[in-house]
Design a protein around this motif. Sequence first.
Motif, mmCIF file in Angstrom:
data_model
loop_
_atom_site.group_PDB
_atom_site.id
_atom_site.type_symbol
_atom_site.label_atom_id
_atom_site.label_comp_id
_atom_site.label_asym_id
_atom_site.label_seq_id
_atom_site.Cartn_x
_atom_site.Cartn_y
_atom_site.Cartn_z
ATOM 1 N N SER A 15 -37.053 3.644 -6.174
ATOM 2 C CA SER A 15 -37.509 3.899 -4.806
ATOM 3 C C SER A 15 -39.002 3.630 -4.661
ATOM 4 N N GLN A 16 -39.763 3.917 -5.718
ATOM 5 C CA GLN A 16 -41.211 3.736 -5.686
ATOM 6 C C GLN A 16 -41.593 2.266 -5.488
ATOM 7 N N ASP A 18 -39.353 0.026 -4.157
ATOM 8 C CA ASP A 18 -38.395 -0.494 -3.166
ATOM 9 C C ASP A 18 -37.322 -1.375 -3.805
ATOM 10 N N ARG A 20 -33.467 -2.002 -4.880
ATOM 11 C CA ARG A 20 -32.143 -1.557 -4.452
ATOM 12 C C ARG A 20 -31.291 -1.174 -5.660
#
Length: 354
Positions: A15-16, A18, A20
């Motif tokens: 998530s850090q 981006d 997937r």
Amino acid sequence: MDVGSLQQVLAAVASQIDARYAVFALGDRQSGGIHYQVSSPGDLRAESLLSPSWMNLVLDQDPGRFYRHGEIPGNAFALSQLNGARDVFDFQGGLYGSFLLKKSGFGYLAFCRAPGSPRFSDEDRGLLESLLPHVRQAIEINRQLQERSVLHDVMQERFDQLSTGVVLLDQSGRVVFSNAWARRLFREPGGINCEDGRLVVAATEQNDKLDQLIEHCIRTAHMKGVINDGYLSVSRGAQNKPPLAVSVSSYVGNLESMTLLARQSCVMLLLFDVERRRTARRYVLEELYNLTESEAMLATNLASGKTIKELAETNCMSRETLRSQLKRVFQKTNTNRQSDLVKLVLSGPGSLPI
């Protein structure tokens, strides 16, 4: 460090930057097998990043770095092996890295974005590369803890099989471990007991000496060249039993050199009860020396202190028959005298108490 939270950690890192899809795997380079893997999200699409042909290409690169797809030789062939999986994520725009572990172990990480997303920046790559040494260190510590946990379980089981009491004390003199035979001795009246985590001897003079030995061992545990062991005879009073022989010595764990914790000296006590004779497991003797059941029983009885005369009277057998059996036992165990046979039985694996 917590295996159960690895997927959450992986998802947080993804998530850090981006990403997937992300995968993390541990394996062995010699066997080529993967013994642990986790992905985010936990589905088959992310696991496509564990293609063996592609992983091998990544592992051939310098460890401790992350590479873009185009920077890895042979990338076109690996891409062709993914079939339809490459339509799910931007494999060509991914970042792939590895690190080496002790022996032939390795760690592998891969991060990809969805098709059409911007490619990873140099800042994203720098962030991942800064994490790699910490991930590697955490895995190494986890491995060491696992090895020590297995060793602890095995040693505790073996300690409980000993016919000698084993007691470990921490630097404050409190009991942190006692095996089964020590706990049994604690339950007997008189002698040595464990009260509120501390060892207490019924006889005052002997109790004072025990305290002095323990204090000396704790104080000198880390002093090289200092004699830090001692011995004590503990009477058992009204039980009319022979005294216990107690050995007191320092013990310092090597884990202290790997941590920032205060040095925790430890004292080990061995409690010898001369009344408890070690007995041999007959089936072990049968397998070790190809003895028959009656031959193994004869060797066991002799090792426990019985004589040919006593065995003949107890089993209603002639001494000649027992002596013939003993000769066969001598031949099979490559011994010549009864004393050698007893020593062999009591020093081997069959001597563990039942």
